[in-house]
Design a protein around this motif. Sequence first.
Motif: not given
Lengths: 283, 178, 794
Positions: B122-123, B148
């Motif tokens: 995830s971020d 990402h």
Amino acid sequence: MIPAAFDYVRAEDVRTALTALADGGEDAKVLAGGQSLIPMLRLRLAAPTLLVDVGGVGELRGVRDDGDALVIGSMTTHDELMNDALVREHAPLVAQAAATVADRQVRHVGTFGGSLAHADPAGDLPGVTLALDATFSVMGPGGARDVPASEFFVDYLTTALRPDDLLISVRVPKLPGWRTHYEKFQQAAQAWAVVGVATAVRRSNGTVDEARVALTSMGSTPVRAHTVEAALAGAPATADALAEAAGRAADGTTPMSDGIASADYRSHLARVLTRRALEAATG
Amino acid sequence: MTRISMTVDGVRYDDDVEPRTLLVHHLRNRLGKVGTVVGCDTSNCGSCTVLLSGRSVKSCSLLAVQADGVDITTVEGLAGRDGELHPVQLAFHESHALQCGFCTPGMIMAAVDLLTENPDPSDTEIREGLEGNLCRCTGYQNIVRAVHAAATSMRTSVPSTPEAAGAPAPSMGEEVTT
Amino acid sequence: MTVTEDRAGREVGRDRRRKEDARLITGRTMWTDNVSLPGMLHLAILRSPMSHARIDGIDASAARSMPGVVDVITGRDVADVQGSLPCAWTVTPDMAHPDHPPLAVDEVRFAGEPVAVVAARDHATALDALEAIEVAYEPLPAVMDIEDALADGSPLVHQSLGTNKSFTWAFDSAEEGTGGDAAAAIDAADVVVRRRYVQQRVIPAFMEPRSVVVDPTPDQITVWSSTQVPHFVRFFLAAVLGTPEHKIRVIAPDVGGGFGGKLQITAEEFISFLVAQRLRKPVKYTESRSEAMLSAHHGRDMIQDVDVAADRDGTVTALRVRLLANMGGYLRLLTPATPLLGRYMYNGIYKFPAHRFECTGVFTTTTPTDAYRGAGRPEATFAIERVMDDLAAELGMDPVELRRRNWIERDEFPFTTVTGLTYDSGDYAAATDKAMGLLGYDELRREQAERRAAGDRVQLGIGVSTYTEMCGLAPSRWLGSLGYAAGGWESAIVRMLPTGKVEVLTGTSPHGQGHETAWSQIVADQLGVPFEDIEVMHGDTRTSHKGLDTYGSRSLAVGGYALVEACKRVVEKARPMAAHLLECDPADLEFVDGSYRVKGTPGASKSITECALAIFAAHDLPDGVEPYLDADASYDPVDFSFPHGTHLCAAEVDTETGQVRLRSYVAVDDIGKVVNPLIVEGQVHGGVAQGIAQALFEEAIYDEDGNLMTGTFVEYTIPSSADLPDIVTDRTETPAPGHPLGAKGVGEAGTIASTPAVVNAVVDALRPYGVTDVRMPCTPERVWQAIRNGGGRP
Ligand SMILES: Cc1cc2nc3c(=O)[nH]c(=O)nc-3n(C[C@H](O)[C@H](O)[C@H](O)COP(=O)(O)OP(=O)(O)OC[C@H]3O[C@@H](n4cnc5c(N)ncnc54)[C@H](O)[C@@H]3O)c2cc1C
Ligand code: FES
Ligand code: FES
């Protein structure tokens, strides 16, 4: 920067390490992961004449189930502590705190034993071992001895280890029925703890039977917050009671004022974070 | 002097080094691996990050002698033998994840390591996973984007084994002794 | 000619991926520290551990006799030849400007000042030798604080000056005729808000430590340096050290960031040059991070006393600013000018009818300050944007409403401000409206009210910063009138090779800004050749000998236009050849898509690359056409450009611990025409990150003895990826009539806008607690203290 020159011995096993240390005298040092030692050497804040590298000593590494406790080898890395199934199951506080140490790269190399032997009062793992009543297994020229966590941390960057001692492993009691939490407050993600609180709580129904609270960065060594623990024993596990007890977290501590925080602020944080840690461990 | 041997980007090197030699200086000054750089003296900046047996380490905070017998991958060994860029390198380019580029070798290696362990971060996981690498130019946002993008391309194009993500290029069987 | 218009939009405006990445992502970069030459010696510099001391003597004999040590040189050894590090800007005729010897001779005036240099066969030996040098220091009293240094009886940094004051510079709109009498307006005002803001000292902290390699051959001395300003370095090495300029070549290879921190002529460059000359050997000096923290100049460090006067309805009537600026121990290249570069911007985007400004530069026993991203303008913007928020609070107005009431409206441009600058363009309402929409301003205000009402532990603050800045440094005439030693023009050379490929030499010196890419885009459009066919060269005084380098968001606005001009000249130079080949009159040709077409005759055309080959062959050159196709152009801007924008952020403040978390950040910038949106976005991200860093994280701190307590990245907290928010960026675009390219400059905008936005958000969150200011950086402890001292409750 480049370290000052030193001699180097790569130890094959515990015995050769101990021999090399004994031969090296006062200015010999153990090299574990080097994540605290090498930065100090680079800045020439330390200048040992001999480094005894225990990185290759397999018997110092790994986690063993020993019935009512885990035995964690001193050369077990932070990364291994975070991910080890036994540690996660029986000593989740260690795994949780190890995950907050430094960054991925440092955690891949830095070790449990190195953290403890280095005994930085802002280090995360010393306080954890104190809260868990761990026992340190030490070997020196005179043989093996066990040192309880409460006696291991002597002063700023000073432990019960003598220059020719080697920390072999740490015995961490399993705490069935307890819940634990490590609450760390940092100014930035990569920074050390301004204050950290390690808690372990055993409760039945609505009552706290027993609680342990150890504080990071609230003095020259990690300290147990005994007054909090006493206030909690047998207290109802309510928000008010936890807050009331946490209000005493700074009692009897001697936090430093330094470039990072004043003693006042550290005391305040100790109270706030203790409450939060207790809430997490009882919630 | 201590005799050490290590494989760097697929090539084996045997050298005598002073024990105090930092791994990063050995790579740069002796082996000519100047793609890996030094940005600080306190292990904070991560510019010197390389993979040691597939895991990220700060090569400024290890002695060369500690890396005896291991396999090291630097940013110079990441691309395929035909020069084909590693998905993380490509993603850094595509996402404009670098400006001056000084932090980039370390940042790329740290990202490769992160994706080895977590192929779909995830971020927040990316941001925390790269906390050991400082960048003064980009504000990190495009770096996060790049990681990402690399994760997506690696998940869809290659099996997510550690080898595919981070392992060094296969040895070319060369041996170099200096 | 309508070259620009014809080609506009094909490459320019595209989000091209950068050319320079190829080497940077594969580790094939040429950092100065990668340069290694046969026989090269390694230098290590002994630095003063004291902030102020007399040097009674240096004994280097033990160090000199160590194996591997070639020489040890002290300040005394080179006192006659080392000259003084230059300060290029004499801001007042009476400015005190003491010598700044590269190696201290008799006295040291900041901790970290070089006192001796070791040359050795390898770096480790050079460092070892430092420990063997004995320096007898006689400690002198230190003074780090600006106000302490001005107090009676303060220790003097430079005894011979008799004062710690370097200069006082004043401006009064009544005296200059640009406005009314500020003092009178303040006396007469309904409301006056008086504030003291402190711009803490910060450290530019480019990621690549500085490095210099000097190779003295009998023909020429080549200097590789990790610098933003190779042309300046060459000029000053020649001017100060006396080596003829044509015998010096300076190369800035790949440079790992600068942010103003490498806009300097450094002691390390001078020392390395002197040692190389003396030993007639190539030498390398690469600093460690802890040396960089001490020796590379610092930024900011000012006290700002700001008084703003307004009517009850919020119309501002006067602005008075008194600035005390810390120069550090010496004046470096732009030290005294840095606070003054901001002096035109204190009025921000507002219509102040009266203004007074005064700035005093003060010596202290600290590392000299100088330009850091924005240089004076972030400080000015901070002061005005903070005080407008405080005024809004005082008047009980929404901070955006107060700004609307006072800013220059779009139909009022060009607008001459109270400081005497003429802003060419802007649409502050458009940028602000857009930013408010993107942030969800009104909803956040509602949430803020709810949290306040509920007494939430975590309070919400909204920070506003509406800025403009002057950039595109700078009109040479303007610089000259202010006592600056150099000009502000820029140059470009464009040459088309026989095969139609293009080489571009630019006088700018990028270190992360992507000029190789952006310049290629511009040239591709101008000449109608593929982006890939263009090579951009920079940072080498031998090849790009004409230039004034990269700083002050000038490269595109100034250098970019020089490039357009050079391209136009190339097109004109090939035109007679094309006409000759097409057997027509040059005037009948139009240049479109890289080809000369005969107007009104479809199909009759010659490409410029065909012309290049024909020109090179020179078999049949028309009269007056030379056998090569290149051109050279320069541009000296007629005025600054004025980018502007609105940055908004939402901050959550944990009122228990004081910790600030940025929840969202919106940057809407109006920077004119964009050559490469990807690069622009990157500049904004990085700029905002640095501004946030000043607001929340970074501060250089000295102890009472003048030791730098934040001398490594352990104590000096550069935010990591985990500490920064995502930034939403957007743009508005109002034309900049004064600028031929229409580009306004973006390098510093993010830094200028973001710091006040963040601090305003923190203060906004805490106003119910009686908090009116939090000193930067707003660390958790400072915020907690502010809440404690505020005395209020939500
Ligand atoms: C950038 C950075 C950030 C960090 N942040 C944190 C943090 O947030 N929290 C935190 O807790 N720590 C932090 N650390 C320190 C980290 O935890 C180190 O890994 C650890 O302190 C040392 O472990 P090591 O194995 O590298 O030990 P070394 O550096 O090798 O040794 C440290 C000391 O312990 C001695 N020693 C090591 N092993 C033994 C042994 N078996 N017997 C006897 N003596 C021994 C050594 O002689 C030396 O004096 C950080 C480090 C860095 C570089
Ligand atoms: S150089 Fe290794 S962490 Fe900075
Ligand atoms: S790109 Fe310059 S430091 Fe990261």
